[in-house]
Design a protein around this motif. Sequence first.
Motif, PDB file in Angstrom:
ATOM      1  N   PHE A 324       0.831  -1.205   0.000  1.00 33.20           N
ATOM      2  CA  PHE A 324       0.000   0.000   0.000  1.00 33.20           C
ATOM      3  C   PHE A 324       0.868   1.259   0.000  1.00 33.20           C
ATOM      4  N   LYS A 325       0.486   2.193  -0.862  1.00 34.34           N
ATOM      5  CA  LYS A 325       1.167   3.495  -0.872  1.00 34.34           C
ATOM      6  C   LYS A 325       0.131   4.577  -0.663  1.00 34.34           C
ATOM      7  N   PHE A 326       0.399   5.452   0.253  1.00 33.72           N
ATOM      8  CA  PHE A 326      -0.542   6.526   0.527  1.00 33.72           C
ATOM      9  C   PHE A 326      -0.459   7.564  -0.570  1.00 33.72           C
ATOM     10  N   GLN A 327      -1.592   7.860  -1.181  1.00 32.21           N
ATOM     11  CA  GLN A 327      -1.617   8.863  -2.251  1.00 32.21           C
ATOM     12  C   GLN A 327      -2.201  10.163  -1.728  1.00 32.21           C
ATOM     13  N   ILE A 328      -1.494  11.220  -2.001  1.00 27.34           N
ATOM     14  CA  ILE A 328      -1.941  12.520  -1.494  1.00 27.34           C
ATOM     15  C   ILE A 328      -2.780  13.213  -2.561  1.00 27.34           C
TER      16      ILE A 328
END
Lengths: 328, 277
Positions: A324-328
């Motif tokens: 999982f990568k947090f997308q801003i």
Amino acid sequence: MIRPILLQGHERSLTQIKYNREGDLLFSVSKDHVVNAWFSHNGERLGTYEGHVGAVWTVDVNSSSTLLVSGSADNTAKLWDVSNGKCLKSWEFNTAVRCVQFSEDDKLVLIVTEPRMGYPATLQIFNVENSTTETVSSEPIYDFHPEGPKITVAAWGALNRYIVAGRENGSVALIDPKSGEYISTNKVHELTLTDLQMSADRTYFITASKDKSAKILETESLEVLKTYTTDTPLNSAAIMPKHQEFVVVGGGQEAMDVTTTSSRQGKFECRFWHKVLEEEVGRVRGHFGPINTIAIHPDGRSFASGGEDGYVRVHHFDDDFFTFKFQI
Amino acid sequence: MPTNWADEVDGIEAPQTFTDANGITTHIEFRINDDGKKVKITRRTRNKLIHDKVNKAVAARKKWPKFGKERGNKPGPDPATTNVGDNIKLKLSSTGQVVQDVDEKHEAMKAQLQNKKILCRICKGDHFTTKCPYKDSLGMEDAAATLTPAEEPAAEEQQGGSKYIAPHMRAGASSGGVGGRPGSAGPDSREKRDEQPTLRVTNLSEDVTEADVSELFKRFGHISRVFLARDRETGACKGFAFVSFTMREDALRALEAIDGRGYDNLILRVEWAKSSA
């Protein structure tokens, strides 16, 4: 998908759970007087430490996983041999033991007792270096009587330079472990602190409070770095050490009000927050009661939560969690 | 393996064991069962040796004898204290909308169904099946187990959709006793599945997983089921999958958008699945 492992070794609500340094063992204590040791990878119970005759509030294990210390409402703190469940030492106090912790170098044990029945709160430090049954001293090397609001949680700072104490009025205090003097205090929460967990390097820590928020503070300055505001009183907060920049907080409605609500409305969920961006990213449900304590495996691949319902739930993260990568 | 003539006299062939290219060991043996009949038993196994490096101290601790209440118990988790719970979904999202997720969906669905007739499947009352006061007494495990509350209305609408269903085929007809089909106590899962708009996706690559497929299709609407055909032995994708939507419009949009689209350097083909009947 996460398949949690349910540990049913307690008959009453959990008070604290803790992993050892390698994370292969998980220790759990509850109000039913027993201390349990579990293998964290499959939930197998290694054994129990028996001897307390009151609710056990707190537990800690040293970094080499040889000694275990537990503090109980029976006015004792006990030192155990981790490998065989033998009690090495039992320290007697005038009141219940609220908090115990080994220092970073394993040489000292911090024990905090409650003020009650005319006895003041004490903050005592015992020497447990090279401990065997004969050599542990019954006398503390320091015995302080800190003034002010009751201390509910405490932890050692880096290099044993400070003791960080969380207090009933929502303030956090730095205490000098040599003199017992307050170095500084900062009132960061509105209500009592329920948990205080150090980061891996002890330069910052996370607090959880009944005022529904968790905060990250810098140890040296007691400056608030991050705030995570939720909609329920919090009982525990932990920092994820690896893989993801998350913190995990948990709590729920007060135990006395629980029967009036369904488990969804009770908000008995572990909430994952992004540590830096202060955004909630996910939730894990499963407990039937408020979550009292949360611990994260030191390698960040699993976490465990203990609830008022008497269960410990060990969750091993799935692959999606790590990608999982947090997308801003 | 050459068989011994002495064995053949008894009518029992010697067991055979061979390993094929995929590393699957097949063990065939013949046995006389209790009825005096000869049976062939084929066992296919695959051994996989997984090496894991652990800390020395951790390895030593694994060998510790148990103590306290566990004293003398054999290694391995004891079902009395250790159990495996139900699967739990930890859905991580970057939008910060974890909180209202369920409620919002519910509200949206409510608004959508505002001017449509709501019929409870249990008591035929004017409310959602999940809100039925007789839910516990009349029992509805079948439907309740497969659908979460937020999705329930969607499925309901689907069932009461425009497609004509003969009275004896309708859900709940058998309880009315209108001489329903023999042997059918209610709609079974297969029947329900056939009613749902299902897409057949072909030309998938070998290493596609169910998660990939649902990731690809969920943007078009709620998916009730994803079936990915896998090789029984290797577990690799066989190249096709079925995706069931709850809404026909969603399925149609997905069909139009994905059909002919490249995925994993293959051109996907999407069509309506033909009923198995």
